[in-house]
Design a protein around this motif. Structure first.
Motif, short mmCIF file in Angstrom:
data_model
loop_
_atom_site.label_atom_id
_atom_site.label_comp_id
_atom_site.label_asym_id
_atom_site.label_seq_id
_atom_site.Cartn_x
_atom_site.Cartn_y
_atom_site.Cartn_z
N SER A 80 41.20 34.60 46.02
CA SER A 80 41.32 35.96 45.97
C SER A 80 40.30 36.60 45.02
CB SER A 80 42.45 36.69 45.77
OG SER A 80 43.27 36.38 44.73
N PRO A 81 40.10 36.07 43.52
CA PRO A 81 39.23 36.60 42.64
C PRO A 81 37.75 36.30 42.80
CG PRO A 81 40.72 35.37 41.50
CD PRO A 81 40.84 35.01 42.92
N PHE A 82 37.43 35.52 43.86
CA PHE A 82 36.16 35.14 44.48
C PHE A 82 35.62 35.77 45.65
CE2 PHE A 82 37.72 32.05 41.57
CZ PHE A 82 36.85 32.20 40.35
N LEU A 83 36.59 35.84 46.71
CA LEU A 83 36.27 35.92 48.09
C LEU A 83 37.73 36.75 48.63
CD1 LEU A 83 35.38 32.39 49.09
CD2 LEU A 83 33.57 34.52 48.84
N ASN A 84 37.37 37.79 49.28
CA ASN A 84 38.33 38.50 50.02
C ASN A 84 38.70 37.72 51.43
OD1 ASN A 84 36.37 39.33 52.16
ND2 ASN A 84 36.04 41.22 50.95
#
Length: 227
Positions: A80-84
């Motif tokens: 989640s910090p990089f991709l939704n």
């Protein structure tokens, strides 16, 4: 039979039957029939087609399998910090789709070579043809899910499938998650577990040898003495 019961049997119990047979069947075969533990290569016949098809298939399928493991088993907090969810789904569709096309092209070449050459065909076991057909259908189903996924890019379906796979791995199956999933996904998942089921009884068992070659990197140094 009630739909919930079928769903539970197929996606809550059947996966563990397949995985148990994969592990126990492979161990028994390795213990009792080690000389059959091989890929039964026919490279002496039509070597160019074999090299092309085999390289394409193995390159594509390795990316597909690795993508499935990483994509579905990676914890949400890690991704989640990089991709939704939508971006994660798009990445999986793009990478998996490209690798799937490469794999199915290679497998089609291998199938054509095995079925079109009388010498190879006569030396092929029935299980060899079945494996080719099952793998080809599985790859085709995987590619069919891509246009369906494009119709709902909110990532909900991807996260649902991811939660289901995580449940299987953590021994907390949630078969109910797949009740509302389109049929093509269900067939793709069921056939995937069926591939595990048949592996100990076919040439697919040599996959274990491919995994174990990682140990080759940690092998002791060989001592070579000159004459």
């Amino acid at each position: 039979m009630d739909q919930n019961v079928v769903n539970t049997l197929l996606f809550g119990i059947y996966p563990y039957v397949c995985l148990t047979i994969l592990l126990l069947g492979s161990l028994i075969r390795f213990d009792r029939e080690q000389y059959t533990w091989k890929s039964d290569s026919s490279q002496l016949l039509r070597r160019k087609l074999l090299r092309l098809g085999s390289n394409l298939f193995h390159f594509g399928i390795l990316i597909v399998v690795a993508g499935h493991f990483v994509g579905f088993l990676a914890p949400h907090w890690m991704v989640s910090p990089f991709l939704n969810a939508s971006q994660h789904q798009m990445l999986a569709m793009a990478a998996g789709g490209a690798a799937g096309i490469v794999a199915i092209v290679g497998l089609s070449i291998l199938a054509y070579r095995r079925l079109s050459d009388p010498r190879i065909r006569i030396n092929s076991a029935r299980a060899d043809i079945v494996v080719l057909a099952v793998l080809w259908v599985q790859l085709a189903l995987g590619l069919l899910t891509i246009p369906m996924s494009m119709s709902h890019m909110d990532g909900v379906m991807f996260e649902t499938l991811s939660d289901y796979v995580k449940g299987i791995v953590t021994l907390q199956p949630e078969a109910g998650l797949l009740l509302a999933v389109p049929l093509v996904y269900k067939v793709h998942i069921a056939l995937g577990f069926t591939i595990f089921l048949i592996s100990p009884f076919t040439r697919l068992v040599h996959i274990w040898s491919g995994v174990s070659t990682v140990g080759y990197l940690a092998r002791p140094q060989q001592i070579v003495r000159k004459r």
